[in-house]
Enzyme design. Structure first.
Site, mmCIF file in Angstrom:
data_model
loop_
_atom_site.group_PDB
_atom_site.id
_atom_site.type_symbol
_atom_site.label_atom_id
_atom_site.label_comp_id
_atom_site.label_asym_id
_atom_site.label_seq_id
_atom_site.Cartn_x
_atom_site.Cartn_y
_atom_site.Cartn_z
ATOM 1 N N ASP A 190 0.885 -1.069 0.007
ATOM 2 C CA ASP A 190 -0.077 -0.004 0.032
ATOM 3 C C ASP A 190 0.819 1.374 0.005
ATOM 4 O OD1 ASP A 190 -2.126 -1.825 0.119
ATOM 5 O OD2 ASP A 190 -2.445 -1.406 2.400
ATOM 6 N N ASN A 233 -12.296 -2.174 9.716
ATOM 7 C CA ASN A 233 -10.885 -1.577 9.840
ATOM 8 C C ASN A 233 -10.000 -2.544 10.345
ATOM 9 O OD1 ASN A 233 -8.830 -0.327 11.284
ATOM 10 N ND2 ASN A 233 -10.049 1.465 11.931
ATOM 11 N N LYS A 234 -8.918 -2.912 9.455
ATOM 12 C CA LYS A 234 -8.129 -3.925 9.848
ATOM 13 C C LYS A 234 -7.284 -3.898 11.195
ATOM 14 C CE LYS A 234 -4.230 -2.470 6.903
ATOM 15 N NZ LYS A 234 -3.345 -2.378 5.715
#
Length: 516
Positions: A190, A233-234
């Site tokens: 990311d 939400n990880k």
């Protein structure tokens, strides 16, 4: 180039509405204008899901949605953060004493990660503070990497405020590592694509060391990103890290079974490097060594000849200490097969055979199937979205999951020779029918101008599920009335779901305009 620092661009703030509004938010909070703005885009991963933290290459591209921050240095030692979205609370702290509480997920924690990462890299102390106002257009918890974009934005903001210089590669590496402060064990995709993306190309991103290669996509390929509207939400749960730990445990058991120094090896990619075998051969080894049934902690400890306390302290992450069951076979099979699909995807893009888009689509479909069945990072809503789209566009539609575990994310589709029409309607069914007829006529005229035949007749009421499409008025993704029209390449005519005609959907019922 990746070895260059991030570019600096002079812009006229008053000519860009979004920047002007963020400037106004900044001034209303801090009573003075910002010194500069920084921007970091989100991303969509075309293929290579959940393998970056296993050491394998991924193939993402950046998207237009981004995080933007207005920033100013101040003479105090206070870091102040305000979000343009009122749902997120303001935050302030001593910039020289940053603590990140990963037990309580909060938006500002990601910003703190970026600042802390730059501080530690340069060993900075006794810093002046920063005032910052943040605005984001990446849907939160949608699998488009809003959190990592926030980390990257903070890293770039603090780098500029502290008057330091780094290359884009160095920044990406620092931001990937410092995001671990919130407790997630990500692999770096990311942050890398946020800094290293370029217009007009996707990127093959490889790790250890970090490096990037342009991947030009075939002409005629269009990627449509749709949101399953399921949020996660990880950093808020252990689900993401459980998958990382399962891959880590699989790597250690595979390593020990092959006589390798398993204590020093963490990633499935490391095992392949040590054994010097192909990805296909690694899948055979997984079949030989690991069993499909879940592993318990006792079985893992017995195989590795370690205690439960050693398992917890030396292998498992903080938020996976109490997990009792691990699916090692499935996770390893996904990783090795997905890594192979990434390389196949790159090869097809380089060679561009006549059926390139179909071949890429097949790979993306295989990727989603593996994510759903072997990695179990899909969800019913996403699976339904995939099924609908494959049914509608069965000739050249291809799909692939992107985002975080259990499809807390988005989906991307490749379309070729496709016309998609969305209809803006009222809640009155009679008016819906009128608008549809009007739009169909417009589409029919457009298609006839292109030499295509159009067939449709009466509107029939039939029950059906709704479909997720984009609301043209609000830009939100929701269930509403829409028409999907596609060209069948073989017969050179316009058809839609259910045969030679058009289909459209609404929340409470559905209609189908059947073809003659």
């Amino acid at each position: 180039m990746a070895s260059n620092p991030p570019p600096t661009v002079e812009i006229s703030i008053s000519e860009i509405e979004r920047f002007q509004k963020l400037k106004e938010v900044f001034i209303s909070k801090y009573l003075s204008p910002p010194d500069f703005f920084v921007r970091a885009p989100g991303r969509v991963n075309l293929i290579g899901e959940h393998i970056d933290y296993c050491g394998y290459a991924v193939l993402p591209m950046a998207i237009e949605q981004d995080i933007v921050a207005a920033v100013a240095s101040v003479k105090t030692q206070v870091l102040q953060l305000v979000n343009a979205d009122p749902r997120y609370r303001d935050f302030s702290t001593n910039i020289n004493d940053i603590h990140i509480d990963n037990s309580k997920p909060a938006w500002h924690n990601y910003f703190l990660c970026g600042i802390k990462g730059i501080q530690e890299h340069f060993k900075l102390t006794n810093l002046n503070g920063i005032n910052c106002a943040v605005d984001g257009t990446i849907p939160a918890s949608s699998g488009l990497s809003s959190s990592s974009a926030l980390v990257c934005c903070a890293g770039l903001a603090s780098l500029t405020a502290f008057k330091k210089t780094l290359s884009k590669l160095e920044l990406a590496d620092i931001c990937a590592r410092c995001e671990h402060y919130v407790g997630t064990e990500g692999g770096g995709m990311d942050q890398s694509i946020s800094f290293l993306a370029e217009e007009g190309t996707a990127k093959l991103i490889e790790f250890n060391p970090l490096r990037v290669t342009d991947v030009k996509l075939p002409d005629g390929a269009v990627f449509v990103i749709a949101n399953s509207c399921v949020e996660m939400n990880k950093a808020a749960t252990s689900h993401f890290n459980v998958r990382v730990m399962e891959c880590r445990l699989a790597a250690k058991i595979l390593a020990k079974s092959k006589g390798l120094n398993w204590k020093q090896l963490l990633k499935l990619g490391d095992i392949q490097v040590e054994l010097k075998v192909s990805l296909k051969e690694m899948q055979k080894i997984v079949e030989e060594v690991l069993h499909p049934e879940p592993y318990g902690r006792d079985e893992i400890c017995q195989f590795l000849r370690i205690s439960l306390e050693e398992l917890r302290s030396t292998i498992l992450s903080q938020n996976t200490q109490d997990v009792t069951s691990f699916k090692l076979y499935q996770r390893a099979m996904h990783v090795y097969s997905e890594a192979a699909r990434v390389l196949q995807f790159q090869k097809i893009c380089a060679e561009v055979p006549s059926d390139a888009i179909q071949l890429l689509g097949n790979l993306m479909n295989q990727s989603h199937t593996s994510c759903r069945d072997m990695y179990e990072c899909s969800c019913p809503e996403l699976d339904q979205l995939v099924d609908i789209c494959l049914f509608i566009c069965s000739d050249v539609m291809v799909t692939s999951y992107t985002g975080h575990q259990e499809a807390w994310g988005s989906h991307q589709w490749v379309w070729k020779n496709r016309a998609v029409v969305h209809i803006d309607t009222s809640n009155l069914w009679e008016e819906v029918a009128e608008v549809i007829v009007g739009r169909v006529s417009e589409v029919a005229e457009m298609c006839q101008d292109r030499g295509l035949k159009v067939k449709f007749s009466k509107v029939l009421h039939v029950p059906a599920d709704s479909i997720l499409v984009e609301d043209l008025q609000t830009g939100m993704l929701q269930s509403w009335v829409g028409i999907v029209i596609k060209e069948t390449l073989a017969s050179d005519r316009v058809v839609g779901q259910g045969g030679n005609g058009f289909s459209f959907f609404r929340k409470d019922r559905s209609c189908r305009a059947k073809g003659n």
